[in-house]
Design an enzyme around this catalytic site. Structure first.
Site, short mmCIF file in Angstrom:
data_model
loop_
_atom_site.label_atom_id
_atom_site.label_comp_id
_atom_site.label_asym_id
_atom_site.label_seq_id
_atom_site.Cartn_x
_atom_site.Cartn_y
_atom_site.Cartn_z
N CYS A 1 0.79 -0.90 0.03
CA CYS A 1 -0.10 0.25 0.44
C CYS A 1 0.44 1.95 0.68
O CYS A 1 0.29 2.43 -1.05
CB CYS A 1 -1.19 -0.18 1.26
N ARG B 1 5.85 -11.50 5.49
CA ARG B 1 4.77 -11.57 7.24
C ARG B 1 5.15 -12.80 8.05
O ARG B 1 5.77 -13.69 7.45
CB ARG B 1 3.50 -12.10 6.76
N GLN C 1 1.43 -10.68 -3.27
CA GLN C 1 0.43 -10.50 -3.33
C GLN C 1 0.18 -10.05 -4.92
O GLN C 1 1.11 -9.02 -6.01
CB GLN C 1 0.03 -9.59 -2.46
N ASP D 1 -1.59 -7.10 -5.73
CA ASP D 1 -2.17 -6.50 -5.18
C ASP D 1 -2.40 -5.14 -6.13
O ASP D 1 -2.16 -5.06 -7.79
CB ASP D 1 -1.28 -5.86 -4.54
N HIS E 1 -3.91 -0.49 -5.84
CA HIS E 1 -5.16 0.51 -5.17
C HIS E 1 -5.47 1.03 -5.33
O HIS E 1 -4.50 1.73 -6.90
CB HIS E 1 -4.25 1.04 -3.60
N LYS F 1 -13.87 -4.86 4.77
CA LYS F 1 -14.05 -5.87 3.05
C LYS F 1 -14.96 -7.08 3.58
O LYS F 1 -15.65 -7.10 3.82
CB LYS F 1 -12.28 -6.33 3.73
N HIS G 1 -8.58 -0.84 -1.51
CA HIS G 1 -6.88 -2.01 -0.87
C HIS G 1 -7.82 -3.83 -2.13
O HIS G 1 -8.95 -3.70 -1.51
CB HIS G 1 -6.51 -2.44 -0.22
ZN LIG Z 1 -2.74 -2.60 0.43
#
Ligand SMILES: [Zn+2]
Ligand SMILES: [Zn+2]
Length: 564
Positions: free
Chosen positions: A262, A291, A309, A311, A313, A393, A439
């Site tokens: 992010c 992580r 990910q 991912d 945004h 979410k 996200h």
């Molecule tokens: Zn994010």
């Protein structure tokens, strides 16, 4: 009933090992376990003996009798049971209860079935080591697991299903199909992708990028480490400390491995002044994050310490949230269907105990998500308290071919990070407004998604994902040239083909090709070479027979095109 089976197992163990010390024995999904401290290691034969003894106890149909005691009396009762004594000491109540069946008495709150005869069909499944109270500084106990169901038929169904799941286990297939490995030398939870696994991943990634570009996303890349201050500003350091790796010192400044993508995307957004006309901006990244997860919970590709990910945004105005979320839900549904998942469950996760921002912000965001799902006529269930700290979410849980659930797409609305980082745009009135961030991932992570694909397809990937799509099998050495010529032709058409020209018998090569779950085996001999054709065998054993080379190419090409 399952918990009662645990007590019965403890009684059986006590009768075989009078010196046994007892830990705890709870019911779990589908069954139960009990932890024992025993004078020697258990063997599979012991499980049979313990199981037989349990059957006797169940046949005796002895009642479960409960009794209340003072803590003092309980301490005397369990004087030879150090683990039970520890539990007695920690109980907050002044009175404790025990349950007794036959010759065995346990410290227990209950409840239990009336008598041992009420326990249905059971099976002891395996033995594992387990530290007392999960603490590696305490003694290692032996844990016996069992499953129990009301009827023999349910038990048998369950065991059949488990056997099928074991055949599909991605850790086992990952090794058999040479897709990935994990090395003690590198560290637990860190994945090495072998050529075939990497190829599958690359196909997924290429497809993912193409579809995102079509949907108006911009592809970006951001660094793997960043200064700790960034994560303090974001709140990750406070809310996620347990999952972050310790900081490293670089020229007197502290950096951490990124747990999320992010913040890099926020920095790209903030590199320019943005106007309301620029929005929405959608930044997508196949971003690798790290992580911390305890070694005990790591699981093949499905639970790891470093993962990529898919991912993105989305930075938008508040009047654009619902359209953007709807776009992501549609993209997620498209992705799921393309990869062959037609069964999934949509969950709406709401405000957790630890949260950032105001209740009003949470309600506004949760309301938007609900409206989108309602408008798309997507049925969903609420999952109270399961949102992330910065917003509610939508989670989509996939069901694989044997009904196992997998975490799939996630969509989160976030009013919090934009405030913390002062992420703004200039409105049509010339004033500054805080942007809204969404996200989202549509596959989750490449690791978990590939694990899910392996198990869903039991390793027999659809043709477009299969690392080797066609194995050409010459019947004799003299057909080898023809086989290699075909391979080149197929490669020209972007069909991934190999020649198996080992001097093994044809039938064995076919069988090996089937075991490797290669979609097409193309067998070539005199007849085929003379007529520019191949004989096609499928991985399910089906014999398609003689086809001209152009028919074969068209057949494979169509399957690839259809992503089937
Ligand atoms: Zn994010
Ligand atoms: Zn109990």
């Amino acid at each position: 009933m399952r918990h009662s089976a645990a007590h019965v197992m403890a009684e059986a163990v006590q009768s075989l090992f009078p010196q046994a010390k007892f830990g705890i024995g709870p019911a779990i999904e589908n069954g139960f376990y009990y932890d024992f401290d025993l004078p020697r290691s258990l063997t599979p034969e012991d499980l049979t003996l313990i199981g037989n003894k349990m059957t006797e106890i169940i046949d005796d149909n002895s009642p479960f009798a409960t009794k209340e005691l003072s803590k003092e009396a309980a301490r005397r009762l369990f004087i030879d049971q150090p683990y039970k004594l520890e539990l007695v000491d920690e109980l907050p109540d002044t009175v404790v209860t025990t349950y007794t069946q036959g010759s065995f008495t346990d410290l227990c709150r209950g409840p239990h079935v009336a008598s041992t005869g009420d326990i249905g069909a059971f099976k002891l499944t395996h033995i594992a080591g387990a530290y007392w109270r999960g603490d590696e500084k305490r003694p290692m106990l032996q844990r016996i697991y069992g499953v129990a169901f009301d009827s023999q038929a349910e038990l048998e169904d369950y065991l059949v299903q488990q056997a099928e799941a074991a055949k599909r286990d991605h850790r086992r297939l990952g090794k058999e199909l040479d897709l990935f490995s994990i090395h003690e030398e590198i560290g637990p939870g860190l994945i090495c992708w072998h050529p075939k696994g990497a190829l599958i991943r690359q196909i997924i990634e290429d497809f993912w990028k193409e579809e995102h570009i079509k949907q108006g996303y911009d592809i970006v890349y951001t660094p793997h480490i960043a200064k700790i201050d960034l994560w303090k500003t974001s709140g990750h350091w406070d809310f996620y400390r347990d999952y972050l790796y310790s900081p490293m010192d670089v020229e007197g400044k502290q950096y951490i491995l990124k747990p999320m993508n992010c913040l890099g995307h926020i920095m790209i957004y903030k590199s320019q002044l943005r106007s309301y006309r620029d929005l929405p901006l959608r930044y997508a990244e196949l971003g690798t994050v790290y992580r911390y997860e305890r070694a005990g919970v790591l699981y093949g590709l499905a639970r790891v310490r470093g993962f990529t990910q898919d991912d993105a945004h989305i930075f938008c105005r508040s009047d654009q949230i619902e359209a953007e979320v709807a776009g992501v839900v549609r993209l997620s549904q498209f992705m799921m269907t393309t990869f062959g998942f037609n069964d999934y469950e949509v969950l709406l996760s709401t405000r957790p105990e630890k949260y950032a921002g105001t209740i009003q912000m949470w309600e506004q965001a949760t309301g938007s998500l609900k409206r989108v799902l309602d408008e798309l006529q997507t049925p969903y269930k609420e999952d109270p308290g399961q949102g992330v700290f910065y917003g509610p979410k939508i989670d989509i849980k996939l069901k694989d071919a044997i009904g196992h659930g997998w975490q799939g797409p996630t969509i989160q609305v976030d009013f919090n990070l934009p405030q913390r980082f002062h992420v703004c745009y200039i409105g049509s009135d010339g004033l500054e407004y805080t942007v809204t961030m969404i996200h989202r991932t549509v596959l989750g992570s490449m690791e978990r998604f590939v694990a899910c694909l392996i198990e869903h397809y039991s390793g027999a990937f659809p043709v477009w994902l299969a690392p080797v799509q066609a194995m050409i099998i010459p019947i004799a050495d003299r057909h080898s040239d023809y086989a290699h010529r075909i391979r080149q032709e197929l490669q020209q058409e972007k069909i991934r083909a190999q020649v198996d020209d080992r001097s093994e018998r044809m039938n064995m090569k076919i069988r090996e090709g089937q075991l490797a779950k290669i979609p097409y085996m193309l067998i070539v001999g005199d007849k085929e070479a003379a007529s520019s054709s191949v004989s096609i065998r499928l991985r399910n054993g089906e014999d398609v027979g003689l086809q001209s080379l152009s028919e074969a190419k068209a057949r494979i090409g169509t399957a690839i095109e259809a992503k089937a």
